[in-house]
Design a protein around this motif. Structure first.
Motif, PDB file in Angstrom:
ATOM      1  N   THR A 136      12.882  -2.546  -9.964  1.00 44.96           N
ATOM      2  CA  THR A 136      12.677  -1.509 -11.166  1.00 44.96           C
ATOM      3  C   THR A 136      13.417  -0.235 -10.757  1.00 44.96           C
ATOM      4  O   THR A 136      13.421   0.150  -9.561  1.00 44.96           O
ATOM      5  CB  THR A 136      11.145  -1.115 -11.273  1.00 44.96           C
ATOM      6  OG1 THR A 136      10.461  -2.175 -11.776  1.00 44.96           O
ATOM      7  CG2 THR A 136      10.883   0.025 -12.281  1.00 44.96           C
ATOM      8  N   LEU A 181       6.512   6.958  -3.565  1.00 46.14           N
ATOM      9  CA  LEU A 181       8.196   6.866  -4.037  1.00 46.14           C
ATOM     10  C   LEU A 181       8.620   8.028  -3.311  1.00 46.14           C
ATOM     11  O   LEU A 181       9.865   8.046  -2.995  1.00 46.14           O
ATOM     12  CB  LEU A 181       8.106   7.409  -5.675  1.00 46.14           C
ATOM     13  CG  LEU A 181       7.762   6.417  -6.679  1.00 46.14           C
ATOM     14  CD1 LEU A 181       7.730   7.051  -7.888  1.00 46.14           C
ATOM     15  CD2 LEU A 181       8.827   5.345  -6.480  1.00 46.14           C
ATOM     16  N   ALA A 216       1.359   1.871  -9.887  1.00 50.20           N
ATOM     17  CA  ALA A 216       2.058   2.896  -9.660  1.00 50.20           C
ATOM     18  C   ALA A 216       1.423   3.649  -8.525  1.00 50.20           C
ATOM     19  O   ALA A 216       1.965   4.145  -7.336  1.00 50.20           O
ATOM     20  CB  ALA A 216       2.487   3.590 -10.808  1.00 50.20           C
ATOM     21  N   ASN A 251      10.448  12.092 -12.881  1.00 48.03           N
ATOM     22  CA  ASN A 251      10.970  10.743 -12.839  1.00 48.03           C
ATOM     23  C   ASN A 251      10.340   9.878 -13.842  1.00 48.03           C
ATOM     24  O   ASN A 251       9.460  10.365 -14.730  1.00 48.03           O
ATOM     25  CB  ASN A 251      10.760  10.196 -11.230  1.00 48.03           C
ATOM     26  CG  ASN A 251       9.107   9.757 -11.091  1.00 48.03           C
ATOM     27  OD1 ASN A 251       8.384   9.169 -12.022  1.00 48.03           O
ATOM     28  ND2 ASN A 251       8.455  10.338 -10.122  1.00 48.03           N
ATOM     29  N   ASP A 252      11.023   8.733 -14.088  1.00 44.60           N
ATOM     30  CA  ASP A 252      10.535   8.081 -15.371  1.00 44.60           C
ATOM     31  C   ASP A 252       9.720   6.658 -14.619  1.00 44.60           C
ATOM     32  O   ASP A 252       9.832   5.634 -15.105  1.00 44.60           O
ATOM     33  CB  ASP A 252      11.798   7.514 -16.074  1.00 44.60           C
ATOM     34  CG  ASP A 252      12.657   6.431 -15.454  1.00 44.60           C
ATOM     35  OD1 ASP A 252      12.541   6.510 -14.104  1.00 44.60           O
ATOM     36  OD2 ASP A 252      13.675   6.276 -15.945  1.00 44.60           O
ATOM     37  N   ALA A 253       9.234   6.788 -13.484  1.00 40.55           N
ATOM     38  CA  ALA A 253       8.415   5.604 -13.006  1.00 40.55           C
ATOM     39  C   ALA A 253       7.160   5.017 -14.029  1.00 40.55           C
ATOM     40  O   ALA A 253       6.659   5.926 -14.585  1.00 40.55           O
ATOM     41  CB  ALA A 253       7.715   5.889 -11.805  1.00 40.55           C
ATOM     42  N   THR A 280      19.275   7.791  -8.826  1.00 37.35           N
ATOM     43  CA  THR A 280      17.998   6.695  -8.973  1.00 37.35           C
ATOM     44  C   THR A 280      17.542   6.041  -7.645  1.00 37.35           C
ATOM     45  O   THR A 280      18.103   6.160  -6.357  1.00 37.35           O
ATOM     46  CB  THR A 280      18.878   5.501  -9.649  1.00 37.35           C
ATOM     47  OG1 THR A 280      20.173   5.285  -8.882  1.00 37.35           O
ATOM     48  CG2 THR A 280      19.145   6.002 -11.120  1.00 37.35           C
ATOM     49  N   VAL A 309      14.067   3.710 -10.616  1.00 38.51           N
ATOM     50  CA  VAL A 309      13.350   4.817 -11.055  1.00 38.51           C
ATOM     51  C   VAL A 309      14.645   5.987 -10.950  1.00 38.51           C
ATOM     52  O   VAL A 309      15.054   6.157 -10.058  1.00 38.51           O
ATOM     53  CB  VAL A 309      12.350   5.164 -10.015  1.00 38.51           C
ATOM     54  CG1 VAL A 309      11.470   6.721 -10.422  1.00 38.51           C
ATOM     55  CG2 VAL A 309      11.097   4.322 -10.042  1.00 38.51           C
ATOM     56  N   THR A 310      14.522   6.769 -12.209  1.00 42.82           N
ATOM     57  CA  THR A 310      15.592   7.830 -12.280  1.00 42.82           C
ATOM     58  C   THR A 310      14.789   9.057 -12.066  1.00 42.82           C
ATOM     59  O   THR A 310      13.895   9.566 -12.663  1.00 42.82           O
ATOM     60  CB  THR A 310      16.362   7.914 -13.763  1.00 42.82           C
ATOM     61  OG1 THR A 310      16.806   6.539 -13.753  1.00 42.82           O
ATOM     62  CG2 THR A 310      17.146   8.751 -14.016  1.00 42.82           C
ATOM     63  N   TRP A 311      14.979   9.948 -11.047  1.00 44.01           N
ATOM     64  CA  TRP A 311      14.604  11.325 -10.705  1.00 44.01           C
ATOM     65  C   TRP A 311      15.751  12.366 -11.431  1.00 44.01           C
ATOM     66  O   TRP A 311      16.840  12.090 -11.591  1.00 44.01           O
ATOM     67  CB  TRP A 311      14.827  11.444  -9.178  1.00 44.01           C
ATOM     68  CG  TRP A 311      13.791  10.645  -8.525  1.00 44.01           C
ATOM     69  CD1 TRP A 311      13.978   9.520  -8.000  1.00 44.01           C
ATOM     70  CD2 TRP A 311      12.450  10.922  -8.292  1.00 44.01           C
ATOM     71  NE1 TRP A 311      12.894   8.938  -7.363  1.00 44.01           N
ATOM     72  CE2 TRP A 311      11.788   9.745  -7.417  1.00 44.01           C
ATOM     73  CE3 TRP A 311      11.792  12.109  -8.446  1.00 44.01           C
ATOM     74  CZ2 TRP A 311      10.687  10.006  -7.116  1.00 44.01           C
ATOM     75  CZ3 TRP A 311      10.454  12.194  -7.954  1.00 44.01           C
ATOM     76  CH2 TRP A 311       9.871  11.109  -7.292  1.00 44.01           C
ATOM     77  N   PHE A 330       4.825  -1.504 -11.713  1.00 41.19           N
ATOM     78  CA  PHE A 330       5.669  -1.851 -11.327  1.00 41.19           C
ATOM     79  C   PHE A 330       5.844  -3.379 -11.610  1.00 41.19           C
ATOM     80  O   PHE A 330       5.099  -4.089 -10.701  1.00 41.19           O
ATOM     81  CB  PHE A 330       6.175  -1.498 -10.003  1.00 41.19           C
ATOM     82  CG  PHE A 330       6.659  -0.207  -9.842  1.00 41.19           C
ATOM     83  CD1 PHE A 330       7.908   0.413 -10.144  1.00 41.19           C
ATOM     84  CD2 PHE A 330       5.785   0.841  -9.722  1.00 41.19           C
ATOM     85  CE1 PHE A 330       8.237   1.743 -10.113  1.00 41.19           C
ATOM     86  CE2 PHE A 330       6.269   2.299  -9.785  1.00 41.19           C
ATOM     87  CZ  PHE A 330       7.327   2.558  -9.976  1.00 41.19           C
TER      88      PHE A 330
END
Length: 185
Positions: A113, A85, A80, A102-104, A130, A115-117, A108
């Motif tokens: 993938t 991002l 990561a 975020n859920d990074a 996303t 990623v939800t912000w 990766f």
């Protein structure tokens, strides 16, 4: 804001009823003090609380753009720390205390993938968007040992041999990602 008016009475007469309400009420509690004055200048006060709440979600005007990145050398993913991002752009009626998370993942994997912000304002209202991070495997496999040369005798009556009479073997190889297949011509 409709404050209403206090119910008053006096043994003589009520000269005025006033309050110290602001022209704009901020988020949270505001105490309004009412003052009743009679004809002789005597006063009485009471208080009223006006509570303003924020029930409006923030609005994301721009989610970070999709990202494509190559897997790290010799592994089938990218750390990561190698992925930039970005950050969502948002507006909110009460942006004080807003947080962006975020859920990074820490790493990766190859492929896409999501990623939800999440943006949460100071009142707990949230909005999400996303972002897609695509990791590609651009590292060639490495052949560490090629099969040994093969010598065979031609089939009887012909100047060749059928492929079924030849045991080619297989190369020894490694790759940063699993699923590589050896083939030949």
């Amino acid at each position: 804001v409709t404050l209403g008016t206090p119910v008053t009475n006096d043994n003589c007469s009520v000269a005025s009823v006033t309050n110290d309400a602001p022209s704009t009420f901020p988020l949270g509690d505001t105490t309004v003090t009412w003052t009743v004055t009679d004809g002789s200048g005597n006063t009485a006060t009471c208080t009223q609380t006006v509570t303003v709440t924020d029930d409006q979600d923030p609005v994301i005007t721009e989610c970070p753009a999709p990202i494509s990145i190559t897997a790290d050398a010799d592994i089938c993913a990218t750390d990561a720390t190698n992925v930039t991002l970005g950050t969502p752009v948002f507006t909110d009626n009460c942006s004080a205390g807003a947080t962006i998370t975020n859920d990074a993942p820490a790493s990766f994997p190859i492929g896409d993938t999501t990623v939800t912000w999440t943006i949460t304002d100071g009142s707990g209202n949230t909005v999400t968007c996303t972002q897609i991070v695509t990791v590609t495997d651009d590292q060639d496999p490495v052949i560490t040992e090629c099969p040994a040369d093969v010598a065979v005798t031609a089939d009887n009556g012909v100047c060749s041999t059928d492929a079924s009479n030849v045991t080619l073997g297989a190369p020894v190889f490694n790759d940063n990602c699993s699923g590589a297949i050896a083939s030949n011509d």
